[in-house]
Motif scaffolding. Structure first.
Motif, PDB file in Angstrom:
ATOM      1  N   PRO A 116       0.820  -1.216   0.000  1.00 18.86           N
ATOM      2  CA  PRO A 116       0.000   0.000   0.000  1.00 18.86           C
ATOM      3  C   PRO A 116       0.854   1.266   0.000  1.00 18.86           C
ATOM      4  CG  PRO A 116      -0.523  -1.433   1.863  1.00 18.86           C
ATOM      5  CD  PRO A 116       0.684  -1.999   1.220  1.00 18.86           C
ATOM      6  N   ARG A 130      -4.192  -4.813   3.384  1.00 16.80           N
ATOM      7  CA  ARG A 130      -3.468  -5.410   2.273  1.00 16.80           C
ATOM      8  C   ARG A 130      -3.613  -6.931   2.287  1.00 16.80           C
ATOM      9  NH1 ARG A 130      -2.095  -5.231  -2.691  1.00 16.80           N
ATOM     10  NH2 ARG A 130      -0.505  -6.759  -3.161  1.00 16.80           N
ATOM     11  N   ALA A 243      -1.654 -10.150  -1.263  1.00 17.86           N
ATOM     12  CA  ALA A 243      -2.753  -9.198  -1.211  1.00 17.86           C
ATOM     13  C   ALA A 243      -4.075  -9.944  -1.154  1.00 17.86           C
ATOM     14  CB  ALA A 243      -2.727  -8.318  -2.444  1.00 17.86           C
ATOM     15  N   VAL A 320      -1.513   1.306  -4.565  1.00 16.98           N
ATOM     16  CA  VAL A 320      -0.383   0.436  -4.232  1.00 16.98           C
ATOM     17  C   VAL A 320       0.868   0.816  -5.025  1.00 16.98           C
ATOM     18  CG1 VAL A 320      -1.800  -1.561  -3.564  1.00 16.98           C
ATOM     19  CG2 VAL A 320      -1.112  -1.287  -5.961  1.00 16.98           C
TER      20      VAL A 320
END
Ligand code: FAD
Length: 501
Positions: A116, A130, A243, A320
């Motif tokens: 992130p 995340r 993720a 991101v």
């Protein structure tokens, strides 16, 4: 320091997210005797389950977190190394891991994902979401919160503001409308009532949560524990797990400390000017607050629209950055403007025999006019799969053509409990003023938008159960001239499927 190679593998893949795991699966099933190593920092890997090809390019699947042994059982030639890559030397073709191993490779694929973008480093009042650990840390803090501020306008922010209950949410977006990454102001307007209404009762929770919360197996590396602690404290993620993806919030209760269902207010066209604590507020008397903000909030956020809000914590959901850091030093990777590793139409980076796939890379081939890269789960799977194929055919010196999935951008997801299908240049991306929009909207039911360029359909946004995805996908792919049909294209009384049969 002089290192000696522990072992040289024919193929090394870095990252146990969807891109890395799909790449391993593809390579290992195509080249059964190949010596493959998967190096991953997280304690679990992500696997695709219940894969369904919905139409020519649309796909749906679920994701499960699994122990790496599941992959090893399927592929006996696979070695899983549970450690983070610390450095890479593309000249000597070696990788050094955090636990001190030195591994050689003949072909390498980097699938280390992204992390992130944070509004503030090492601020205990700024959280992000995340991976499974950060989602749990968020849930824990939310359970005691009365007000949070969410900053960002992408998919994660959209899901969060809708899912959070029992807590006031102030949502700061830099655009004129919500959900700018995925749709236009019209679609945003369609969604706004959902933020104001109580949420419908949830369906019974799925039997098996998609994201497990098991502790790591005995003997697992330190990374998980260290990562977990750092996430709980809200400091910058260093060696993240994979993720999250579709339905990441299922099985997690996102409830604050209040009795309210939904209480979301949106602050448009603003960014963060300053974040400060209660103590800092007391020592800066020039700060003006509206009455509901005076009090003892642990943290305050000042927005560029001049407003300042006190809250329990802030969620940074502003996008991101590709996780390239350990691979760059001493090497010559070409990087794209978004800091991703540039890859060509065979998923190769600018370094010899180094491939990349998923969030870490930027697709730098000449795109089909109907495709664009977005850092999404579906593209991570497609790129991982294709990179695996490219690596195998390059060893066999066979030719390969770009996969069909890169012809047309397509994505199915859910926002605010509505099915959302995005096709092609769904937001008129890159088309300039030279395009036309047709829109059909039934409040609380559906929103259909078609993007036409030169009389041909080049994109669509379908919200709700429209059942139009397959027909529109075909119309976009075959580039038929739709000028004679005009607005009839969206006439709800015409069965469009029959029309074009
Ligand atoms: P990742 O899944 O991030 O995996 C990277 C892997 O690399 C991990 O295993 C990590 O441990 C490992 N790694 C990192 N650094 C190193 C290192 N130095 N050494 C060794 N290993 C390393 N997409 C959708 O399509 N739909 C959605 O609804 C959706 N929702 C999302 C919700 C949230 C909260 C988030 C955060 C993302 C969401 N996404 C969604 C995006 C999607 O999750 C990502 O695009 C996708 O997971 C990328 O996959 P990847 O394999 O490239 O990277």
């Amino acid at each position: 320091m002089d290192y000696e190679n522990e072992k040289t593998f024919q193929f090394v893949i870095v990252g146990g997210g969807i891109a890395g795991v799909t790449c391993v699966e593809q390579l290992s099933s195509q080249m059964l005797s190949a010596d493959v190593a998967l190096i991953t920092a997280g304690s679990h890997i992500k696997t695709v389950t219940n894969y369904k090809q919905v139409s020519k390019t649309l796909e749906e699947f679920e994701v499960e977190e699994r122990a790496p042994s599941v992959l090893q059982e399927r592929f006996p030639n696979l070695t899983v190394i549970h450690s983070a890559v610390k450095s890479l030397n593309t000249q000597s073709r070696t990788i050094i891991t955090a636990d001190g191993r030195v591994l050689g490779y003949k072909k390498l694929c980097i699938c280390s994902g992204s992390r992130p973008k944070l509004l503030a480093q090492d601020n205990p009042y700024v959280l992000w979401i995340r991976d499974t650990d950060s989602a749990q840390a968020f849930q824990k803090r939310l359970s005691k919160a009365k007000r949070i501020v969410v900053v960002g306008n992408g998919g994660i922010a959209l899901e969060l503001v809708y899912e959070v209950e029992g807590c006031e949410v102030i949502w700061a977006v830099k655009d004129k409308a919500i959900g700018n990454t995925f749709f236009d102001a019209g679609a945003a307007q369609f969604f706004i009532p959902s933020l104001e209404a109580d949420k419908p009762e949830k369906a019974a929770p799925c039997k098996r949560p998609r994201y497990t919360t098991e502790e790591p197996a005995a003997g697992a590396s330190q990374t998980f524990t260290a990562d977990r602690n750092s996430l709980a404290l809200g400091s910058a993620p260093t060696e993240p797990g994979s993720a999250l993806g579709p339905d990441w919030h299922e099985g997690i209760i996102l409830r604050g400390a209040e009795l309210v269902s939904h209480r979301v207010s949106v602050e448009y066209e603003c960014e963060v000017a300053k974040i400060f604590t209660n103590e800092e507020l007391l020592t800066s008397p020039q700060q003006t607050l509206c009455p509901e903000n005076v009090g003892t909030w642990p943290v305050y956020i000042q927005l560029t629209n001049g407003k300042t809000f006190g809250c329990d914590f802030i969620v940074s959901a502003t996008g991101v950055v590709p996780n390239t850091e350990p691979f760059l030093h001493g090497n010559n990777f070409a990087l794209a403007d978004d800091a991703g590793l540039q890859v060509n139409d065979q998923m190769m980076t600018s370094e010899p025999d180094v491939y990349a796939a998923g969030d870490v890379c930027t697709a730098c081939w000449e795109h089909s006019p109907l495709w664009q890269q977005m850092r999404l789960w579906t593209q991570a799977r497609q790129m991982g799969w294709y990179a695996g194929r490219c690596m195998a055919v390059h060893v066999l010196s066979e030719p390969i053509e770009l996969e069909f999935c890169f012809e047309l951008f397509s994505h199915i997801t859910k926002f605010f409990n509505y099915k959302v299908v995005l096709l092609g240049k769904f937001n008129g991306q890159g088309l300039g003023p030279d395009h036309e929009l047709l829109v059909r909207c039934t409040k609380d039911q559906e929103y259909v938008k078609v993007v036409l360029s030169g009389g041909k359909m080049v994109g669509a946004v379908l919200i709700g159960e429209t059942d139009l995805e397959e027909t529109f996908e075909n119309l976009i792919l075959n580039q038929m001239d739709l000028t004679p049909y005009g607005e009839e294209l969206l006439n709800p009384n015409i069965d469009i499927e029959d029309y074009f049969d």
